[in-house]
Motif scaffolding. Sequence first.
Motif, PDB file in Angstrom:
ATOM      1  N   LEU A  91       0.787  -1.414   0.161  1.00 31.84           N
ATOM      2  CA  LEU A  91      -0.092  -0.179  -0.039  1.00 31.84           C
ATOM      3  C   LEU A  91       0.841   1.270   0.038  1.00 31.84           C
ATOM      4  O   LEU A  91       0.463   2.195  -0.552  1.00 31.84           O
ATOM      5  N   VAL A  92       1.980   1.268   0.686  1.00 27.61           N
ATOM      6  CA  VAL A  92       2.901   2.269   0.396  1.00 27.61           C
ATOM      7  C   VAL A  92       3.507   2.452  -0.647  1.00 27.61           C
ATOM      8  O   VAL A  92       3.532   3.475  -1.389  1.00 27.61           O
ATOM      9  N   LEU A  93       3.890   1.404  -1.687  1.00 30.08           N
ATOM     10  CA  LEU A  93       4.142   1.463  -3.097  1.00 30.08           C
ATOM     11  C   LEU A  93       3.103   1.921  -3.752  1.00 30.08           C
ATOM     12  O   LEU A  93       3.441   2.732  -4.828  1.00 30.08           O
ATOM     13  N   ARG A  94       1.743   1.605  -3.428  1.00 27.73           N
ATOM     14  CA  ARG A  94       0.690   2.009  -4.288  1.00 27.73           C
ATOM     15  C   ARG A  94       0.670   3.489  -4.112  1.00 27.73           C
ATOM     16  O   ARG A  94       0.614   4.252  -5.187  1.00 27.73           O
ATOM     17  N   GLU A  95       0.835   4.103  -2.784  1.00 29.27           N
ATOM     18  CA  GLU A  95       0.759   5.626  -2.738  1.00 29.27           C
ATOM     19  C   GLU A  95       1.986   6.479  -3.468  1.00 29.27           C
ATOM     20  O   GLU A  95       1.787   7.291  -4.088  1.00 29.27           O
ATOM     21  N   LEU A  96       3.270   5.704  -3.406  1.00 31.91           N
ATOM     22  CA  LEU A  96       4.336   6.264  -4.238  1.00 31.91           C
ATOM     23  C   LEU A  96       4.170   6.259  -5.739  1.00 31.91           C
ATOM     24  O   LEU A  96       4.446   7.109  -6.653  1.00 31.91           O
ATOM     25  N   LEU A  97       3.580   5.017  -6.209  1.00 29.25           N
ATOM     26  CA  LEU A  97       3.207   4.988  -7.692  1.00 29.25           C
ATOM     27  C   LEU A  97       2.132   6.011  -7.901  1.00 29.25           C
ATOM     28  O   LEU A  97       2.247   6.531  -9.322  1.00 29.25           O
ATOM     29  N   ARG A  98       1.225   6.572  -7.258  1.00 32.29           N
ATOM     30  CA  ARG A  98       0.497   7.543  -7.621  1.00 32.29           C
ATOM     31  C   ARG A  98       1.101   8.942  -7.522  1.00 32.29           C
ATOM     32  O   ARG A  98       0.316   9.983  -7.887  1.00 32.29           O
ATOM     33  N   GLY A  99       2.166   9.028  -7.000  1.00 31.82           N
ATOM     34  CA  GLY A  99       3.049  10.340  -7.023  1.00 31.82           C
ATOM     35  C   GLY A  99       3.286  10.844  -5.845  1.00 31.82           C
ATOM     36  O   GLY A  99       3.837  12.130  -5.591  1.00 31.82           O
ATOM     37  N   SER A 100       2.707  10.350  -4.571  1.00 31.39           N
ATOM     38  CA  SER A 100       2.950  10.880  -3.463  1.00 31.39           C
ATOM     39  C   SER A 100       4.498  10.887  -2.931  1.00 31.39           C
ATOM     40  O   SER A 100       4.975   9.984  -3.265  1.00 31.39           O
ATOM     41  N   GLU A 101       4.749  11.983  -2.498  1.00 29.24           N
ATOM     42  CA  GLU A 101       6.344  12.056  -2.254  1.00 29.24           C
ATOM     43  C   GLU A 101       6.543  12.172  -0.606  1.00 29.24           C
ATOM     44  O   GLU A 101       7.654  11.986   0.113  1.00 29.24           O
ATOM     45  N   ARG A 102       5.606  13.270  -0.029  1.00 37.13           N
ATOM     46  CA  ARG A 102       5.731  13.585   1.370  1.00 37.13           C
ATOM     47  C   ARG A 102       5.045  12.614   2.254  1.00 37.13           C
ATOM     48  O   ARG A 102       4.199  11.960   1.873  1.00 37.13           O
ATOM     49  N   ARG A 103       5.737  12.481   3.365  1.00 37.93           N
ATOM     50  CA  ARG A 103       5.171  11.487   4.283  1.00 37.93           C
ATOM     51  C   ARG A 103       3.586  11.764   4.501  1.00 37.93           C
ATOM     52  O   ARG A 103       2.974  10.742   4.766  1.00 37.93           O
ATOM     53  N   ALA A 104       3.319  12.986   4.830  1.00 39.71           N
ATOM     54  CA  ALA A 104       1.839  13.156   5.101  1.00 39.71           C
ATOM     55  C   ALA A 104       1.023  12.878   3.993  1.00 39.71           C
ATOM     56  O   ALA A 104      -0.211  12.301   4.101  1.00 39.71           O
ATOM     57  N   ASP A 105       1.458  12.843   2.597  1.00 43.14           N
ATOM     58  CA  ASP A 105       0.722  12.584   1.483  1.00 43.14           C
ATOM     59  C   ASP A 105       0.572  11.004   1.449  1.00 43.14           C
ATOM     60  O   ASP A 105      -0.467  10.489   1.109  1.00 43.14           O
TER      61      ASP A 105
END
Length: 220
Positions: A24-38
């Motif tokens: 799920l962390v990888l999913r968020e990174l793949l969506r373009g999130s970079e900041r911990r908060a995002d």
Amino acid sequence: MYRYEQHCPVARAAEVVTEPWTLLVLRELLRGSERRADIAKGVPRMSASLLTARLRTLTAHGLVAEVPNRAREKRYRLTEAGRGLRPVVDQLGRWGQRWLAPPGLRDLDTELLLRDICAQVERLPDRALTVALTVTDAPGTSRWWIALTPSGATPHPGRPPEADVRAVCTLSGLAGAWLGRHSWLRAVRDRTVVFSGAPDAVRTVLACVGVSRYASRETA
């Protein structure tokens, strides 16, 4: 990190990416999130310490790199190795969509659902529109609004100052249309999602909303 102690690449890859929350962390990174908060917004039930641990593991294995920036807050970006997991994550999502039972009400979170819908709008409108949304069976906050603009779509809790389009829906009806279990037009016809407002504004909103990247286009 659990070690299988096998030479098999499947086992070795599983050691890195199948720990709880890692995909799920990888999913968020793949969506373009970079900041911990995002990243944390996409995994609201994950503790801050566990998120830190998973990012540290992914960085240690070369899937994630810390991005230099002038602010004190760290940013994280997928490396080539991390980006190479996109087809794996996408295919896993499509497999789950095809073979698993539809999510129950306890699996649905209004904020996460709206965040997904807004992140993957089919197209953007020529002018800004505000959509007021009431979710009749949602636990917690039932009123939301979406700012739909030529530059993007953003969900907000509460009531908007003004609304061009109003929608009343059940959480399962909204999720079913988004996940491609049925079309948006069927949701409107079955009145699990009810729109009101100027006809041209309603048509624009319906033209903008799409379906999840994991949905079957044949059934959507």
